[in-house]
Design a protein around this motif. Structure first.
Motif, mmCIF file in Angstrom:
data_model
loop_
_atom_site.group_PDB
_atom_site.id
_atom_site.type_symbol
_atom_site.label_atom_id
_atom_site.label_comp_id
_atom_site.label_asym_id
_atom_site.label_seq_id
_atom_site.Cartn_x
_atom_site.Cartn_y
_atom_site.Cartn_z
ATOM 1 N N GLU A 1 -3.666 -4.775 -25.646
ATOM 2 C CA GLU A 1 -3.878 -3.326 -25.731
ATOM 3 C C GLU A 1 -4.111 -2.704 -24.359
ATOM 4 O OE1 GLU A 1 -7.871 -5.277 -26.858
ATOM 5 O OE2 GLU A 1 -5.713 -5.669 -27.050
ATOM 6 N N ALA A 2 -4.298 -3.548 -23.335
ATOM 7 C CA ALA A 2 -4.524 -3.049 -21.972
ATOM 8 C C ALA A 2 -3.399 -3.494 -21.042
ATOM 9 C CB ALA A 2 -5.869 -3.532 -21.458
ATOM 10 N N ILE A 3 -2.185 -3.583 -21.574
ATOM 11 C CA ILE A 3 -1.085 -4.116 -20.781
ATOM 12 C C ILE A 3 -0.742 -3.231 -19.580
ATOM 13 C CG2 ILE A 3 0.800 -3.006 -22.071
ATOM 14 C CD1 ILE A 3 2.269 -5.776 -21.847
ATOM 15 N N GLY A 4 -1.054 -1.930 -19.673
ATOM 16 C CA GLY A 4 -0.745 -1.031 -18.560
ATOM 17 C C GLY A 4 -1.921 -0.720 -17.666
ATOM 18 N N ALA A 5 -3.051 -1.393 -17.883
ATOM 19 C CA ALA A 5 -4.266 -1.061 -17.132
ATOM 20 C C ALA A 5 -4.202 -1.498 -15.677
ATOM 21 C CB ALA A 5 -5.477 -1.698 -17.807
ATOM 22 N N MET A 6 -3.425 -2.529 -15.400
ATOM 23 C CA MET A 6 -3.179 -2.983 -14.029
ATOM 24 C C MET A 6 -1.684 -3.171 -13.896
ATOM 25 S SD MET A 6 -6.212 -5.821 -13.458
ATOM 26 C CE MET A 6 -6.483 -6.295 -15.169
ATOM 27 N N ARG A 7 -1.058 -2.413 -13.017
ATOM 28 C CA ARG A 7 0.402 -2.517 -12.919
ATOM 29 C C ARG A 7 0.883 -2.175 -11.509
ATOM 30 N NH1 ARG A 7 -0.522 2.388 -15.850
ATOM 31 N NH2 ARG A 7 0.437 4.190 -14.824
ATOM 32 N N TYR A 8 1.995 -2.762 -11.181
ATOM 33 C CA TYR A 8 2.645 -2.555 -9.886
ATOM 34 C C TYR A 8 4.045 -2.054 -10.202
ATOM 35 C CZ TYR A 8 3.902 -3.767 -5.002
ATOM 36 O OH TYR A 8 4.296 -3.743 -3.680
ATOM 37 N N ASP A 9 4.238 -0.740 -10.067
ATOM 38 C CA ASP A 9 5.519 -0.169 -10.479
ATOM 39 C C ASP A 9 6.008 0.856 -9.458
ATOM 40 O OD1 ASP A 9 3.687 1.840 -11.045
ATOM 41 O OD2 ASP A 9 3.873 1.672 -13.208
ATOM 42 N N TRP A 10 7.171 1.410 -9.702
ATOM 43 C CA TRP A 10 7.830 2.275 -8.740
ATOM 44 C C TRP A 10 7.230 3.670 -8.752
ATOM 45 C CZ3 TRP A 10 10.718 1.156 -4.739
ATOM 46 C CH2 TRP A 10 11.414 2.186 -4.086
ATOM 47 N N ASP A 11 6.978 4.196 -7.554
ATOM 48 C CA ASP A 11 6.441 5.543 -7.375
ATOM 49 C C ASP A 11 7.552 6.411 -6.802
ATOM 50 O OD1 ASP A 11 5.223 7.867 -6.293
ATOM 51 O OD2 ASP A 11 3.306 6.827 -6.097
ATOM 52 N N PHE B 1 7.001 0.881 -4.223
ATOM 53 C CA PHE B 1 6.158 0.372 -5.285
ATOM 54 C C PHE B 1 4.701 0.758 -5.022
ATOM 55 C CE2 PHE B 1 9.791 -2.519 -5.689
ATOM 56 C CZ PHE B 1 9.993 -2.477 -7.060
ATOM 57 N N SER B 2 3.964 0.950 -6.114
ATOM 58 C CA SER B 2 2.571 1.364 -6.002
ATOM 59 C C SER B 2 1.750 0.642 -7.063
ATOM 60 C CB SER B 2 2.460 2.880 -6.190
ATOM 61 O OG SER B 2 1.105 3.302 -6.192
ATOM 62 N N PHE B 3 0.559 0.176 -6.674
ATOM 63 C CA PHE B 3 -0.305 -0.524 -7.616
ATOM 64 C C PHE B 3 -1.273 0.465 -8.248
ATOM 65 C CE2 PHE B 3 -3.724 -3.650 -8.736
ATOM 66 C CZ PHE B 3 -2.955 -4.382 -9.618
ATOM 67 N N TYR B 4 -1.519 0.271 -9.544
ATOM 68 C CA TYR B 4 -2.421 1.146 -10.282
ATOM 69 C C TYR B 4 -3.502 0.318 -10.961
ATOM 70 C CZ TYR B 4 -4.229 4.045 -14.076
ATOM 71 O OH TYR B 4 -5.059 4.707 -14.937
ATOM 72 N N LEU B 5 -4.737 0.772 -10.859
ATOM 73 C CA LEU B 5 -5.872 0.144 -11.528
ATOM 74 C C LEU B 5 -6.569 1.182 -12.400
ATOM 75 C CD1 LEU B 5 -7.535 -1.947 -8.659
ATOM 76 C CD2 LEU B 5 -6.551 -2.868 -10.757
ATOM 77 N N ASP B 6 -6.622 0.933 -13.696
ATOM 78 C CA ASP B 6 -7.319 1.827 -14.603
ATOM 79 C C ASP B 6 -8.830 1.707 -14.368
ATOM 80 O OD1 ASP B 6 -8.709 2.616 -17.223
ATOM 81 O OD2 ASP B 6 -6.633 3.202 -17.630
ATOM 82 N N PRO B 7 -9.563 2.816 -14.356
ATOM 83 C CA PRO B 7 -11.022 2.760 -14.139
ATOM 84 C C PRO B 7 -11.757 1.919 -15.182
ATOM 85 C CG PRO B 7 -10.212 5.011 -13.886
ATOM 86 C CD PRO B 7 -9.072 4.211 -14.427
ATOM 87 N N GLN B 8 -11.137 1.704 -16.348
ATOM 88 C CA GLN B 8 -11.790 0.943 -17.415
ATOM 89 C C GLN B 8 -11.593 -0.566 -17.290
ATOM 90 O OE1 GLN B 8 -13.855 2.452 -19.691
ATOM 91 N NE2 GLN B 8 -13.445 4.195 -18.332
ATOM 92 N N VAL B 9 -10.826 -1.008 -16.297
ATOM 93 C CA VAL B 9 -10.515 -2.437 -16.153
ATOM 94 C C VAL B 9 -11.764 -3.318 -16.155
ATOM 95 C CG1 VAL B 9 -9.719 -4.147 -14.459
ATOM 96 C CG2 VAL B 9 -8.213 -2.292 -15.151
ATOM 97 N N TYR C 57 0.808 -1.212 0.000
ATOM 98 C CA TYR C 57 0.000 0.000 0.000
ATOM 99 C C TYR C 57 0.844 1.265 0.000
ATOM 100 C CZ TYR C 57 -4.464 -2.303 0.922
ATOM 101 O OH TYR C 57 -5.606 -3.044 0.810
ATOM 102 N N VAL C 58 0.351 2.284 -0.704
ATOM 103 C CA VAL C 58 0.781 3.669 -0.523
ATOM 104 C C VAL C 58 -0.423 4.390 0.072
ATOM 105 C CG1 VAL C 58 1.387 5.830 -1.673
ATOM 106 C CG2 VAL C 58 2.461 3.679 -2.404
ATOM 107 N N ILE C 59 -0.253 4.973 1.229
ATOM 108 C CA ILE C 59 -1.378 5.625 1.913
ATOM 109 C C ILE C 59 -1.271 7.137 1.738
ATOM 110 C CG2 ILE C 59 -2.528 5.998 4.127
ATOM 111 C CD1 ILE C 59 -1.503 3.262 5.004
ATOM 112 N N ASP C 60 -2.166 7.667 0.927
ATOM 113 C CA ASP C 60 -2.297 9.118 0.785
ATOM 114 C C ASP C 60 -3.754 9.413 0.439
ATOM 115 O OD1 ASP C 60 -2.684 8.611 -1.926
ATOM 116 O OD2 ASP C 60 -0.682 9.240 -2.517
ATOM 117 N N GLY C 61 -4.056 10.632 0.103
ATOM 118 C CA GLY C 61 -5.450 10.992 -0.127
ATOM 119 C C GLY C 61 -5.849 11.028 -1.578
#
Length: 382
Positions: A250-260, A266-274, A193-197
């Motif tokens: 075409e959605a290879i970056g829609a869910m990713r765990y990469d460096w922030d 590391f931070s996980f990202y979820l695209d709203p279109q997933v 987790y990254v905890i912010d607002g």
């Protein structure tokens, strides 16, 4: 041509002409699950994280999740959560993932009357932290699993990884009939987790929970993959008939765990279109899985879908023409645990077994989805 599924990895098998028809199928014989020590309601988490933004609070409170198991950071003197460094998070991952993993493995073995010494193969999957050597080596040492045990670690594949690992584990079991294979999914989401607002982290922080699930697989040489549905299954759970995968390139970056860089972790990202991307592609991979076995969706009695989130479950359900009853285990796991990443579908499987509704000859579809973007499926039969 008569079609059925052969051992894991094969797509089409003609039982009249293929000498492989007598090859054993791996069978799931036991399951065990475990979670971390503390659970929190969504409202409690909002207060602990000092989140007041109305939009963020809405994401948490409208998630169809009631409680999740998490290991939160210690509190500072002012009552706010301390910030954990990436090193501290990796230490947390090792501690929680190993603890939950060991308890899940023991529970799975206990269900079928096996001991630690009986394990011949161990496959571990996790995405919420990185270890070298991996979870499997640490478990072998800490649990006293025989040092001769073959092992593999599936790391970084995300929520779909449970079925990727099951494919490898089932393949090993088929190649080694009568030997005991254990597959473990152990995800310490508290360590990712990254905890912010921000809204980006709100979507992730509202969703994931800690959990581990282990299953025991054995392939009996007399338990062939080609068997009429009317033949009663021997005790111990369903046979694994085959797998089908689909990578949505075409959605290879829609869910990713990469460096922030901003947070230094590391931070996980979820695209709203997933949810919509997954839903739009669910039919083709499921239908391919079933076509290879000469089946239709109406032949499937049990659907065990990854508890990826309310919108994901709804998108899959609508696109596959499933009822809310069909995905009752999935929505129940989401409600009580949140998204448990790679092991979610096994928590649903455990609930299905507890109902004692599966009958000999019933077919089931297991389905997971995750980074790639990827949809993984498996066909099983009791």
């Amino acid at each position: 041509m008569s079609i059925t599924m052969s051992a894991p990895g094969a797509d089409v098998l003609d039982p009249e002409n293929d000498s492989r028809k007598n090859r054993a199928a791996a069978r799931i014989t036991g399951i065990g699950t475990a979670v971390s020590d503390h659970s929190y309601s969504q409202a409690e988490l909002l207060d602990l994280c000092s989140i007041t933004d109305a939009r963020v609070r809405s994401v948490f409170l409208n998630s169809a999740i009631e409680r999740r198991f998490l290991s939160l950071p210690p509190l500072a003197a002012d009552g706010t959560l301390l910030t954990e460094t990436q090193g501290e998070l990796l230490d947390k991952h090792k501690r929680i993932a190993l603890d939950m993993g060991a308890r899940a493995v023991r529970a799975a073995l206990d269900k079928v009357g096996l001991d630690i010494e009986d394990i011949d193969y161990l496959c571990c999957t996790t995405t919420t932290g990185f270890l070298t050597p991996g979870i499997s080596a640490h478990l072998i040492r800490e649990m006293g699993i025989p040092a001769r045990t073959s092992r593999i670690d599936v790391v970084g594949m995300g929520c779909n990884a449970g079925l990727n690992a099951l494919n490898a584990t089932a393949g090993w079991a088929v190649a080694n009939p009568g030997k005991v294979a254990v597959m473990l999914c152990t995800e310490a989401c508290s360590a990712a987790y990254v905890i912010d607002g921000s809204m980006r982290t709100a979507v992730v922080n509202s969703l994931f929970g800690d959990g581990a699930a282990a299953i025991v697989l054995v392939a009996d040489p007399s338990d062939t993959a080609y068997a009429p549905a009317a033949v009663p299954a021997s005790p111990g759970g369903p046979r694994i008939l085959g797998f089908a995968s689909h990578l949505i390139t075409e959605a290879i970056g829609a869910m990713r765990y990469d460096w922030d860089d901003e947070h230094g972790k590391f931070s996980f990202y979820l695209d709203p279109q997933v949810p919509y991307v997954v839903g739009a592609n669910a039919e083709q991979v499921v239908d391919r899985l079933l076509d290879n076995a000469g089946l239709r969706r109406s032949d499937i009695s049990h659907w065990l879908v990854h508890s990826g989130g309310k919108k994901v479950i709804d998108a899959v359900r609508v696109n596959l023409g499933l009822t809310r009853y069909d995905v009752r285990h999935t929505t129940g796991v989401l409600r009580d645990y949140g998204n448990l990443s790679s092991g979610s579908f096994l928590f649903s499987y455990e609930r299905l077994l507890a109902e004692e509704v599966a009958q000999a000859g019933d077919y089931g579809v297991l389905m997971t989805m995750g980074p790639g973007s990827t949809i993984e499926t498996a066909l099983v039969q009791w």
